[in-house]
Scaffold this active site. Structure first.
Site, PDB file in Angstrom:
ATOM      1  CE  LYS A 127      -8.192   0.642  10.799  1.00  0.00           C
ATOM      2  NZ  LYS A 127      -7.360  -0.417  11.424  1.00  0.00           N
ATOM      3  CG  ASP A 145      -4.402  -0.659   6.481  1.00  0.00           C
ATOM      4  OD1 ASP A 145      -3.885  -0.085   5.491  1.00  0.00           O
ATOM      5  OD2 ASP A 145      -4.580  -1.893   6.518  1.00  0.00           O
TER       6      ASP A 145
END
Length: 221
Positions: A127, A145
């Site tokens: 991420k 996320d």
């Protein structure tokens, strides 16, 4: 209603993207930064912390440590004290200092624009690497996320909970040119409407396409 039940994920995406564009036309990264290193540090700090809180401390932090070398040689106790409000400050301080040490030794203090290299750095996962590449270098990627994962699940774009598997599902469905904007749009939607607790389904512009809203009885025309 019967038609929406038969939509494939790809067809659903075609319907969802224009809605996201209408409601979140200028969605962007909400971490404040002026260069790739600042974004890298801010991204590490944002783990289990709000971007708003990170933005409160980074101006002073970046003034005190203006480059990778200054972070790499920082006194750990001082760095910990400065980032304490972001939580998990001891681990974050170690990751930031070690990450910057590697940047100084291997990359002349610069943040490499390469995914495989970034994910080898302390505190940088898939991420975070996608966030850095997308927002510092405009290299397409979908940063999964908690918001992106939750919204994608509720919309029925993935059945997975693992962020890596969610990312694989989304990159197959979303046009590459939309990856960066799509990530930001889902994050904004997750923060404003599709909340983890008590989502605002009644006012959700995507409820017609949401499996979650359908289960709760909100997307009846």
């Amino acid at each position: 209603m019967e038609h929406t039940l038969r939509l494939t994920p790809a067809e659903k995406v075609e319907a969802i993207l224009p809605v996201l564009d209408r409601h979140y036309p200028e969605a962007k990264c909400t971490l404040n930064f002026s260069n790739p290193l600042e974004l890298l540090v801010a991204t590490i700090l944002s783990a289990q912390c709000t971007d708003e809180r990170v933005n409160q401390i980074t101006p002073g932090l970046f003034k005190r440590y203006p480059g990778a070398e200054s972070f790499a040689t920082a006194k750990l106790s001082e760095l910990e004290a400065r980032i304490r409000p972001t939580g998990f400050f001891r681990n974050k301080a170690k990751n930031i200092r070690e990450c910057c040490r590697i940047l100084v030794e291997r990359f002349s203090g610069q943040v490499p624009a390469d995914f495989a290299t970034l994910v080898q750095l302390p505190g940088i996962g898939r991420k975070s690497a996608n966030v850095i590449l997308a927002n510092a270098y405009q290299i397409p990627g979908i940063a999964v996320d908690t918001h992106v994962g939750r919204v994608a699940q509720r919309l029925g774009l993935t059945t997975h909970r693992d962020p890596g598997k969610i990312e694989k599902d989304l990159v197959k469905l979303i046009p590459t040119s939309r990856w960066i904007l799509f990530s930001h749009q889902l994050i904004q939607h997750g923060r404003r409407i599709c909340l983890a607790q008590r989502p605002k389904c009644a006012e959700c512009p995507l409820r017609e396409h949401s499996e979650y809203a359908r289960e709760k009885g909100y997307n009846i025309p």
